[in-house]
Scaffold this motif. Sequence first.
Motif, mmCIF file in Angstrom:
data_model
loop_
_atom_site.group_PDB
_atom_site.id
_atom_site.type_symbol
_atom_site.label_atom_id
_atom_site.label_comp_id
_atom_site.label_asym_id
_atom_site.label_seq_id
_atom_site.Cartn_x
_atom_site.Cartn_y
_atom_site.Cartn_z
ATOM 1 N N ARG B 195 0.793 -1.046 0.045
ATOM 2 C CA ARG B 195 0.028 -0.074 -0.066
ATOM 3 C C ARG B 195 0.887 1.219 0.019
ATOM 4 N N THR B 196 1.887 1.236 0.970
ATOM 5 C CA THR B 196 2.746 2.528 0.672
ATOM 6 C C THR B 196 3.328 2.716 -0.384
ATOM 7 N N LEU B 199 0.933 4.202 -2.681
ATOM 8 C CA LEU B 199 0.736 5.699 -2.180
ATOM 9 C C LEU B 199 1.915 6.693 -2.663
ATOM 10 N N ARG B 282 -5.173 -4.002 -5.218
ATOM 11 C CA ARG B 282 -6.527 -3.361 -5.441
ATOM 12 C C ARG B 282 -7.665 -3.238 -4.317
ATOM 13 N N ASP B 284 -8.678 -1.620 -0.629
ATOM 14 C CA ASP B 284 -8.450 -0.283 0.085
ATOM 15 C C ASP B 284 -7.892 -0.750 1.372
ATOM 16 N N ILE B 285 -7.687 0.575 1.971
ATOM 17 C CA ILE B 285 -7.103 0.509 3.459
ATOM 18 C C ILE B 285 -7.806 -0.593 4.411
ATOM 19 N N ASP B 286 -9.297 -0.208 4.248
ATOM 20 C CA ASP B 286 -10.193 -0.785 5.430
ATOM 21 C C ASP B 286 -10.141 -2.390 5.038
ATOM 22 N N TYR B 289 -6.988 -3.980 6.620
ATOM 23 C CA TYR B 289 -7.066 -4.360 8.094
ATOM 24 C C TYR B 289 -7.970 -5.519 8.496
ATOM 25 N N LYS B 290 -8.963 -5.584 7.480
ATOM 26 C CA LYS B 290 -10.016 -6.555 7.810
ATOM 27 C C LYS B 290 -9.358 -8.061 7.564
#
Lengths: 232, 291
Positions: B195-196, B199, B282, B284-286, B289-290
């Motif tokens: 993810r980093t 971004l 692909r 997202d951040i949520d 975490y899940k």
Amino acid sequence: MGLDTIISLEQVSIFQKHTMVLANVSFHIDKGEFVYLVGKTGSGKSSLMRTLYADVPLKHGKITIAGYDLSTIRRKEIPYLRRKLGIVFQDFQLLYDRNVNENLFFVMRATGWKNKNEMQDRAQEVLDKVGLATKGHKMPHELSGGEQQRVSIARALVNDPEVILADEPTGNLDPDTSEGIIRLLIDISKNGRAVLVATHDVLQINRNPSRTLRCENGDVNDSVAVNESTSS
Amino acid sequence: MSEKYSRLSIRSSALTIVISIALVLTLLGITSLVVLKAKSVSDYVKENITVTVFLDETAKDADIIALQKSIDASPYRRATVYVSKEEAAKKLQEDLGEDFIKTLGFNPLQPSIEISLRAAYANNDSIAWIEKELREDTQVKDVYYQKSMVSAMNENINQITIGILIFSGLLLLISIGLINNTIRLAIYSKRFLIRTMNLVGATQGFIRRPFVLSGIRNGIFGAIVAIALISGIIYGLDHVPDFHFIGITDLKTLAILYGLVTVLGIFIAWICTALAVRKYLRQDIDSLYKN
């Protein structure tokens, strides 16, 4: 929208998943401006920031940022948009498996830098700028929170972005360290970059006042617009 | 956590993937060897079927030799052995352990030619045709073979072949699943890193490349270890007399087998790595975490 406008929102609705948290948001930010984005937890600050760096798709309205229209942007273009933005996070989001220099080199390599000497010079330059000239060989976990955030800012500056988006950059830091970070961001804005800082750190806003966008009741109130209407 | 510890942890994770890939590829390699050698085994079993041609006692040696020669020239023959009346008696005496000629006062056995068939002719239809052809010769008194055993053997070989193919298919699916799981777990631990990277403006190809290259490298190392293990097993089997007949060390088979193991190792590791990275690119951040 003036020639200097680098961020422009027109009638934008911001969503958290399927729930609309901000409606009909319109504001402009010019080059060299330092702007706070404030609001309570859950008011939509972070969602607005994530929409600006295309982490959340824009569903309604028009956003133009650093020359990209987010309502028509394609998935392939997003990395190129992000290269024009410097993003700073509350939790720093450094690459913890490599040292500070390598964190910066990674961004450079990912964005097309090839020459090793030029990369080293640029890394040293941005580390100098954030006051970490001697910390290039340290691993992120060997640095304090404030220093890690400075690395994150150095990383955001590597490609000389037109906009810095900082999402709660002082959220994990003590007041003195926070002030250092805010002052650093203000200095960066003085060099012609637009800096938008999402925060709920009232102390820092009082110490370093600037234009403030306030998210409340599903709306964004602009301190400049309020001041203008009050003075007229 | 020191840098040294971090590197050690990365190496240990890569080692786990290499070992998993190697073990799964070894299993796949052995199954592939069974599939590749299944024909040799079934041919070996089929070619042990014999058709016994009983000859007229009055047949002259020259006629018998002519008959044997004509059988030797036929396409269904793998080997022929002429067993004279005396040889048959001697063999039976050995089997029975008593002198039956002395008891009976004469040798009741007939001279015969034992024909070992080629695998392709070791079925009831072909044998019936062979029997008909042999019976046309006036020297031939009778033709004998175990009809029920031939059909049972062919049925069993067909069932075993289908069984092996189904087992191999299932094993391939399970193997892909296992390797996929191991690789996915390793990449899952790097989902925030991905993810980093995303971004800071890295393209998906740029992020995917080092993961895929490392996946391919792990696939190659896994294949090398698997080939070493399979070679050890083959070496061991080659020294077991009962397995020697299938030509387990035949160079062509080994080349196909090792090539297959290497290609599968690289292909499975590559595809699984690319799919796992794609998933986290692909999300997202949520969801990160899940998961």
